[in-house]
Design a protein around this motif. Structure first.
Motif, PDB file in Angstrom:
ATOM      1  N   HIS A  68       0.864  -1.185   0.000  1.00 15.43           N
ATOM      2  CA  HIS A  68       0.000   0.000   0.000  1.00 15.43           C
ATOM      3  C   HIS A  68       0.897   1.231   0.000  1.00 15.43           C
ATOM      4  CE1 HIS A  68      -3.139  -2.880   0.821  1.00 15.43           C
ATOM      5  NE2 HIS A  68      -2.461  -3.286   1.893  1.00 15.43           N
ATOM      6  N   THR A  69       1.475   1.513  -1.147  1.00 13.45           N
ATOM      7  CA  THR A  69       2.489   2.557  -1.276  1.00 13.45           C
ATOM      8  C   THR A  69       1.988   3.902  -0.756  1.00 13.45           C
ATOM      9  OG1 THR A  69       3.430   1.448  -3.202  1.00 13.45           O
ATOM     10  CG2 THR A  69       3.978   3.782  -2.908  1.00 13.45           C
ATOM     11  N   GLY A  70       2.793   4.512   0.106  1.00  6.64           N
ATOM     12  CA  GLY A  70       2.476   5.829   0.631  1.00  6.64           C
ATOM     13  C   GLY A  70       1.666   5.826   1.911  1.00  6.64           C
ATOM     14  N   ASP A  71       1.084   4.684   2.265  1.00  3.61           N
ATOM     15  CA  ASP A  71       0.282   4.617   3.486  1.00  3.61           C
ATOM     16  C   ASP A  71       1.173   4.389   4.704  1.00  3.61           C
ATOM     17  OD1 ASP A  71      -2.115   5.068   2.252  1.00  3.61           O
ATOM     18  OD2 ASP A  71      -2.607   2.952   1.987  1.00  3.61           O
ATOM     19  N   ILE A  72       0.636   4.676   5.870  1.00  4.58           N
ATOM     20  CA  ILE A  72       1.370   4.496   7.118  1.00  4.58           C
ATOM     21  C   ILE A  72       0.426   3.885   8.147  1.00  4.58           C
ATOM     22  CG2 ILE A  72       0.888   6.876   7.884  1.00  4.58           C
ATOM     23  CD1 ILE A  72       3.757   6.843   9.104  1.00  4.58           C
ATOM     24  N   SER A  73       0.918   2.879   8.850  1.00  5.10           N
ATOM     25  CA  SER A  73       0.052   2.117   9.750  1.00  5.10           C
ATOM     26  C   SER A  73       0.060   2.687  11.154  1.00  5.10           C
ATOM     27  CB  SER A  73       0.516   0.657   9.789  1.00  5.10           C
ATOM     28  OG  SER A  73       1.745   0.552  10.496  1.00  5.10           O
ATOM     29  N   ALA A  74      -0.901   2.248  11.936  1.00  5.03           N
ATOM     30  CA  ALA A  74      -0.984   2.663  13.337  1.00  5.03           C
ATOM     31  C   ALA A  74       0.268   2.247  14.095  1.00  5.03           C
ATOM     32  CB  ALA A  74      -2.225   2.053  13.986  1.00  5.03           C
ATOM     33  N   GLN A  75       0.747   1.031  13.836  1.00  7.99           N
ATOM     34  CA  GLN A  75       1.933   0.558  14.550  1.00  7.99           C
ATOM     35  C   GLN A  75       3.153   1.407  14.227  1.00  7.99           C
ATOM     36  OE1 GLN A  75       1.801  -1.786  16.943  1.00  7.99           O
ATOM     37  NE2 GLN A  75       3.912  -1.152  17.377  1.00  7.99           N
ATOM     38  N   MET A  76       3.281   1.829  12.984  1.00  8.26           N
ATOM     39  CA  MET A  76       4.392   2.703  12.599  1.00  8.26           C
ATOM     40  C   MET A  76       4.317   4.028  13.348  1.00  8.26           C
ATOM     41  SD  MET A  76       4.395   2.085   8.503  1.00  8.26           S
ATOM     42  CE  MET A  76       4.777   0.480   7.776  1.00  8.26           C
ATOM     43  N   LEU A  77       3.120   4.573  13.461  1.00  3.81           N
ATOM     44  CA  LEU A  77       2.945   5.845  14.171  1.00  3.81           C
ATOM     45  C   LEU A  77       3.289   5.698  15.646  1.00  3.81           C
ATOM     46  CD1 LEU A  77      -0.366   7.117  12.529  1.00  3.81           C
ATOM     47  CD2 LEU A  77       1.984   7.801  12.003  1.00  3.81           C
ATOM     48  N   LEU A  78       2.907   4.578  16.232  1.00  2.00           N
ATOM     49  CA  LEU A  78       3.251   4.335  17.632  1.00  2.00           C
ATOM     50  C   LEU A  78       4.762   4.274  17.814  1.00  2.00           C
ATOM     51  CD1 LEU A  78       0.526   1.682  18.479  1.00  2.00           C
ATOM     52  CD2 LEU A  78       0.732   3.931  19.535  1.00  2.00           C
ATOM     53  N   GLU A  79       5.454   3.634  16.874  1.00  2.00           N
ATOM     54  CA  GLU A  79       6.914   3.524  16.974  1.00  2.00           C
ATOM     55  C   GLU A  79       7.584   4.888  16.834  1.00  2.00           C
ATOM     56  OE1 GLU A  79       8.372   0.606  14.237  1.00  2.00           O
ATOM     57  OE2 GLU A  79       7.756  -1.080  15.508  1.00  2.00           O
ATOM     58  N   LEU A  80       6.921   5.815  16.148  1.00  3.77           N
ATOM     59  CA  LEU A  80       7.454   7.170  15.998  1.00  3.77           C
ATOM     60  C   LEU A  80       7.124   8.065  17.191  1.00  3.77           C
ATOM     61  CD1 LEU A  80       6.712   7.780  12.214  1.00  3.77           C
ATOM     62  CD2 LEU A  80       8.974   7.621  13.273  1.00  3.77           C
ATOM     63  N   GLY A  81       6.393   7.527  18.158  1.00  4.75           N
ATOM     64  CA  GLY A  81       6.089   8.279  19.362  1.00  4.75           C
ATOM     65  C   GLY A  81       4.757   8.987  19.374  1.00  4.75           C
ATOM     66  N   CYS A  82       3.885   8.639  18.451  1.00  5.18           N
ATOM     67  CA  CYS A  82       2.572   9.297  18.391  1.00  5.18           C
ATOM     68  C   CYS A  82       1.646   8.783  19.485  1.00  5.18           C
ATOM     69  CB  CYS A  82       1.908   9.051  17.040  1.00  5.18           C
ATOM     70  SG  CYS A  82       2.669   9.940  15.670  1.00  5.18           S
ATOM     71  N   ASP A  83       0.873   9.704  20.024  1.00  2.00           N
ATOM     72  CA  ASP A  83      -0.225   9.370  20.933  1.00  2.00           C
ATOM     73  C   ASP A  83      -1.575   9.591  20.258  1.00  2.00           C
ATOM     74  OD1 ASP A  83       1.259   8.802  23.430  1.00  2.00           O
ATOM     75  OD2 ASP A  83       1.862  10.891  23.268  1.00  2.00           O
ATOM     76  N   TYR A  84      -1.608  10.515  19.308  1.00  2.00           N
ATOM     77  CA  TYR A  84      -2.846  10.916  18.648  1.00  2.00           C
ATOM     78  C   TYR A  84      -2.719  10.740  17.132  1.00  2.00           C
ATOM     79  CZ  TYR A  84      -4.233  13.396  22.967  1.00  2.00           C
ATOM     80  OH  TYR A  84      -4.582  13.727  24.255  1.00  2.00           O
ATOM     81  N   VAL A  85      -3.866  10.723  16.469  1.00  2.00           N
ATOM     82  CA  VAL A  85      -3.893  10.764  15.016  1.00  2.00           C
ATOM     83  C   VAL A  85      -5.202  11.430  14.580  1.00  2.00           C
ATOM     84  CG1 VAL A  85      -4.886   8.419  14.842  1.00  2.00           C
ATOM     85  CG2 VAL A  85      -3.721   9.439  12.862  1.00  2.00           C
ATOM     86  N   ILE A  86      -5.101  12.360  13.646  1.00  2.00           N
ATOM     87  CA  ILE A  86      -6.297  12.992  13.093  1.00  2.00           C
ATOM     88  C   ILE A  86      -6.951  12.021  12.117  1.00  2.00           C
ATOM     89  CG2 ILE A  86      -7.175  14.932  11.734  1.00  2.00           C
ATOM     90  CD1 ILE A  86      -4.707  16.526  12.692  1.00  2.00           C
ATOM     91  N   VAL A  87      -8.247  11.879  12.214  1.00  2.00           N
ATOM     92  CA  VAL A  87      -8.993  10.957  11.354  1.00  2.00           C
ATOM     93  C   VAL A  87     -10.161  11.707  10.720  1.00  2.00           C
ATOM     94  CG1 VAL A  87     -10.369   8.849  11.274  1.00  2.00           C
ATOM     95  CG2 VAL A  87      -8.358   8.953  12.758  1.00  2.00           C
ATOM     96  N   GLY A  88     -10.301  11.596   9.411  1.00  2.00           N
ATOM     97  CA  GLY A  88     -11.473  12.148   8.740  1.00  2.00           C
ATOM     98  C   GLY A  88     -11.488  13.645   8.597  1.00  2.00           C
ATOM     99  N   HIS A  89     -10.306  14.279   8.556  1.00  2.00           N
ATOM    100  CA  HIS A  89     -10.294  15.723   8.304  1.00  2.00           C
ATOM    101  C   HIS A  89     -10.984  15.989   6.973  1.00  2.00           C
ATOM    102  CE1 HIS A  89      -8.802  19.766   7.488  1.00  2.00           C
ATOM    103  NE2 HIS A  89      -8.491  19.852   8.768  1.00  2.00           N
ATOM    104  N   SER A  90     -11.651  17.124   6.855  1.00  2.00           N
ATOM    105  CA  SER A  90     -12.413  17.425   5.645  1.00  2.00           C
ATOM    106  C   SER A  90     -11.549  17.387   4.396  1.00  2.00           C
ATOM    107  CB  SER A  90     -13.089  18.792   5.770  1.00  2.00           C
ATOM    108  OG  SER A  90     -12.121  19.818   5.902  1.00  2.00           O
ATOM    109  N   GLU A  91     -10.261  17.725   4.542  1.00  2.00           N
ATOM    110  CA  GLU A  91      -9.377  17.691   3.373  1.00  2.00           C
ATOM    111  C   GLU A  91      -9.074  16.261   2.950  1.00  2.00           C
ATOM    112  OE1 GLU A  91      -7.578  21.926   4.870  1.00  2.00           O
ATOM    113  OE2 GLU A  91      -6.362  20.115   5.125  1.00  2.00           O
ATOM    114  N   ARG A  92      -9.040  15.343   3.897  1.00  2.00           N
ATOM    115  CA  ARG A  92      -8.895  13.933   3.553  1.00  2.00           C
ATOM    116  C   ARG A  92     -10.191  13.411   2.910  1.00  2.00           C
ATOM    117  NH1 ARG A  92      -4.128  11.647   3.121  1.00  2.00           N
ATOM    118  NH2 ARG A  92      -5.307   9.714   3.152  1.00  2.00           N
ATOM    119  N   ARG A  93     -11.308  13.830   3.451  1.00  2.00           N
ATOM    120  CA  ARG A  93     -12.587  13.399   2.877  1.00  2.00           C
ATOM    121  C   ARG A  93     -12.728  13.902   1.446  1.00  2.00           C
ATOM    122  NH1 ARG A  93     -16.713  12.050   7.068  1.00  2.00           N
ATOM    123  NH2 ARG A  93     -15.839  12.405   9.156  1.00  2.00           N
TER     124      ARG A  93
END
Length: 244
Positions: A68-93
């Motif tokens: 899935h070229t260009g995508d990033i998984s939840a586990q990858m974000l956790l490894e980068l130190g993320c606690d939050y993630v924006i989901v469904g921003h109008s620009e993504r929609r």
């Protein structure tokens, strides 16, 4: 009592110098009174070293891995130190065709993985002027409650962002924003009264230092999802202080 959150969404902006500026200046914010989240582009997440705020990503895949070229998984974000993630921003929609149903699935993936999704809802000016605001928002909320339990949604944050106020310099009045936040709680109360009372709901749409305090003073507004003003460190700090 719901704790105030101020989240900065850099969108496709930023640089290493901005990362360094944030890391240096954000130490003055009192996180005892406000939770601060910074959401830079994914390529800069690893640039932050022990920041004095939480890190968030701007989106995630609903999938765990694969071709899935260009995508990033939840586990990858956790490894980068993320606690939050924006989901469904109008620009993504709008730009990526993310439906209400896909947004709900992505939110579920975030929660199951241990990330806190900041789930965005909001209407266009045409929808508002056509008198369809409440039915439009209800459809976005109902897609979430069709997939997630009340207990799962307790682990999320909502952000109401009127699309007509994003990046336009036009801001919903505090009264307009409060009215919609109150409706969101009323609608969610039909699903779960406790969820409606405890869920943090942020306002987003041209929030800046000059209007933040009045917006955050509204009883159903629990902070902000900040766009343009989050790229100006000193102004972003003022917005955070307005929430304290």
């Amino acid at each position: 009592m719901r704790k105030t959150i101020v989240a900065g969404n850099w969108k496709m902006n930023g640089s290493r110098s901005l990362v360094n500026e944030f890391s240096t200046l954000m130490s003055g914010v009192d996180e005892a009174t406000v939770s601060v989240v910074v959401c830079p582009p994914a390529c800069y997440l690893a640039e932050f070293s022990s920041p004095g705020f939480a890190l968030g990503a701007q989106t995630l895949s609903e999938l765990d891995n694969g071709a899935h070229t260009g995508d990033i998984s939840a586990q990858m974000l956790l490894e980068l130190g993320c606690d939050y993630v924006i989901v469904g921003h109008s620009e993504r929609r709008e730009d990526h065709g993310e439906s209400n149903e896909l947004v709900a699935v992505k939110a579920a993936k975030a929660i199951a993985s241990g990330l806190i999704p900041i789930i965005c809802v909001g209407e266009t000016l045409e929808t508002r002027e056509a008198g369809q605001l409440k039915s439009f928002l209800a459809a976005q909320l109902d897609a979430l409650t069709a997939v997630l339990t009340a207990e799962e949604l307790q682990k999320a944050v909502l952000a109401y962002e009127p699309i007509w106020a994003i990046g336009t310099g036009v801001t919903a009045t505090p009264e307009q924003a409060q009215e919609v936040h109150a409706f969101i709680r009323e609608h969610l109360a039909e699903f779960s009264q406790s969820l409606a009372q405890s869920l943090q709901i942020l306002y987003g749409g041209s929030v800046k230092a000059s209007n933040a305090k009045e917006l955050f003073a509204q009883p159903d507004i629990d902070g902000g999802l900040i766009g343009g003003a989050s790229l100006k460190v000193e102004e972003f700090i003022q917005v955070c202080q307005a929430a304290g």
